[in-house]
Design a protein around this motif. Structure first.
Motif, PDB file in Angstrom:
ATOM      1  N   PRO A 232      53.613 140.305  54.762  1.00 51.99           N
ATOM      2  CA  PRO A 232      54.457 140.362  55.043  1.00 51.99           C
ATOM      3  C   PRO A 232      55.012 141.559  53.985  1.00 51.99           C
ATOM      4  O   PRO A 232      54.326 141.371  53.273  1.00 51.99           O
ATOM      5  CB  PRO A 232      55.415 139.499  54.889  1.00 51.99           C
ATOM      6  N   CYS A 251      58.071 140.831  58.853  1.00 54.61           N
ATOM      7  CA  CYS A 251      57.093 140.957  59.301  1.00 54.61           C
ATOM      8  C   CYS A 251      56.765 140.224  60.845  1.00 54.61           C
ATOM      9  O   CYS A 251      57.696 140.621  61.443  1.00 54.61           O
ATOM     10  CB  CYS A 251      56.850 139.637  58.319  1.00 54.61           C
ATOM     11  N   GLN A 312      56.150 136.446  50.263  1.00 61.04           N
ATOM     12  CA  GLN A 312      55.370 136.781  50.817  1.00 61.04           C
ATOM     13  C   GLN A 312      54.232 135.554  51.425  1.00 61.04           C
ATOM     14  O   GLN A 312      54.185 134.772  52.671  1.00 61.04           O
ATOM     15  CB  GLN A 312      54.350 138.170  49.965  1.00 61.04           C
ATOM     16  N   GLU A 316      53.785 133.479  54.324  1.00 58.00           N
ATOM     17  CA  GLU A 316      51.994 133.530  54.914  1.00 58.00           C
ATOM     18  C   GLU A 316      52.116 132.003  55.347  1.00 58.00           C
ATOM     19  O   GLU A 316      50.965 131.707  56.121  1.00 58.00           O
ATOM     20  CB  GLU A 316      51.400 134.141  54.209  1.00 58.00           C
TER      21      GLU A 316
END
Length: 441
Positions: A232, A251, A312, A316
């Protein structure tokens, strides 16, 4: 006497002011249901609202959050996972009741279970070893979630004693469980960072997994297995004139994305004052205006960099790549150990897992890659399905040619042995697990 009556009315006013007001509207937007929440602003209030919606597996397509003084106004555009408006009255009623509770408690579904928290280094076959130990120690896995990210694994597993069906409370048995699981997690290389804990405390599973991986500092680590995840894009800037830090996240869109981001900001002790969430096709665009809980914006470059890293990582963790395999079979002692051992023997690595049992049926989801983190060979997937049972293990994410092959096999095998839940029934299943409806069929 009049003074006491005055206090009583004052207390009623305070209660009315502090209780969120909820309106659910199906008339305004043609494609989604609007959920409007007005509430007194406090730390974590936005997370509470988002958590109610995501726990029901609803998709938040758009949202606007704004605050006026000490008041917060949220508008969410939501659908079910099929993209339809909400029409089930039991679902609408549950949303209203939950959002109107100042501190909603949705954790009672795990009462009577023992919670195991595990963190360690990710490696092929680790999950197989964990479930084998639990089976050997007569622990029945009722529910579990497993996440991997940047070479680390975190798992929250809810178990009960196989023989009595009760939570595990014997101190010696708890010590044995912790010791053996710790040895499995340590392996040959993870002497210091492997952690296990056993508790009777009940918590929100996915929020706790974020907290565990955050405490493990997964956001600073480099992956061992190279999972192909689109990173992202996160930016953080200060709006000096207004005293806000502005966070932008772009994202791939997916379910529970907003929960993951808001959960991380909340646990990092930031308050969201304004936010805009938009989705277009498979992309998501999120913008937040935040401050510390003490009212100050982000004040240093290291802090800004840390916020970017943590957000991030939050995106993820749940975006693990791999083939999605859905297992539906009669629950039995050692089932998870057998299934994950088959994965390991065929060189498949489990990057994420969601384990649940409903009415003596095991309803499990696994995301698998090869040992290097690449797309698994379809021939190996088929061999694993043959071993476990074509009617029990379904492939849900493969190229079109393999979907067509699976459909032909399903017609040959018959659908009687596959009691898989459709996306549309997930919401009602969650209500059933919460004890709010008698049946979800």
């Amino acid at each position: 006497m009049e003074w006491h009556a005055y206090l009583d009315e004052y207390e009623k006013l305070v209660i009315r002011m502090s209780t969120p007001r909820v309106v659910i509207d199906n008339a305004v937007c043609p494609n989604s249901t609007l959920v409007k929440v007005d509430s007194a602003r406090r730390h974590g209030i936005l997370l509470d609202a988002v958590q109610v919606l995501t726990d029901l597996n609803l998709s938040i397509k758009k949202a606007n959050i704004s605050s006026d003084g000490q008041w917060l106004m949220d508008v969410f555009h939501v659908t079910d996972l099929n993209g339809n408006k909400l029409t089930d009255e039991s679902v609408i009623s549950y949303i209203e009741q939950s959002l109107e509770t100042t501190h909603p408690d949705r954790s009672h579904e795990f009462n009577g279970l023992t919670a195991l928290e595990l963190t360690g280094t990710e490696r092929v076959g680790l999950l197989s070893e964990v479930f084998a130990v639990l089976a050997d120690l007569q622990c029945n896995v009722v529910d579990a979630k497993v996440w991997t990210h940047n070479g680390r694994i975190a798992s929250l597993i809810y178990v009960k004693d196989c023989n009595s069906g009760s939570p595990i409370e014997d101190s010696q048995q708890i010590d044995r469980i912790e010791s053996r699981l710790r040895n499995v997690l340590k392996g040959d290389n993870d002497i210091c960072s492997a952690k296990t804990s056993v508790s009777m405390a009940v918590t929100h599973t996915e929020r706790r997994l974020h907290q565990m991986m955050f405490a493990d500092r997964d956001y600073e680590r480099k992956p061992i297995l190279q999972h192909k995840v689109d990173s992202p894009v996160v930016t953080v800037q200060n709006w000096v004139e207004r005293g806000y830090s502005v966070v932008n996240v772009q994202c791939k869109d997916r379910t529970k994305l907003l929960f993951d981001v808001v959960c991380t900001l909340t646990d990092m002790q930031y308050d969201v004052f304004h936010a805009t969430i938009n989705t277009a096709e498979d992309k998501a665009y999120l913008e937040f205006y935040i401050r510390h809980t003490d009212g100050t914006p982000i004040s240093s470059e290291p802090e800004r960099h840390r916020v970017i890293q943590c957000l991030q990582a939050a995106v993820e963790r749940r975006a693990s790549e791999g083939v999605r395999l859905e297992l539906c079979a009669s629950d039995k002692q050692g089932l998870l150990a057998d299934v994950t051992r088959t994965f390991r023997e065929n060189g498949l690595n489990v990057t994420r897992a969601e384990i649940s049992t409903t009415r003596d049926m095991a309803l499990n989801v696994f995301y698998v890659t090869d040992a290097n983190g690449n797309q698994a060979d379809p021939k190996i997937i088929e061999a694993v399905r043959q071993k476990i049972g074509l009617g029990n293990l379904k492939v849900k994410e493969l190229p079109l040619i393999y979907h067509q092959k699976a459909e032909r096999e399903e017609q040959a095998v018959g659908v009687g042995g596959a009691v898989l839940l459709s996306l549309g029934s997930l919401v009602r299943r969650n209500l059933y697990n919460l004890g709010l409806i008698k049946s979800y069929s």
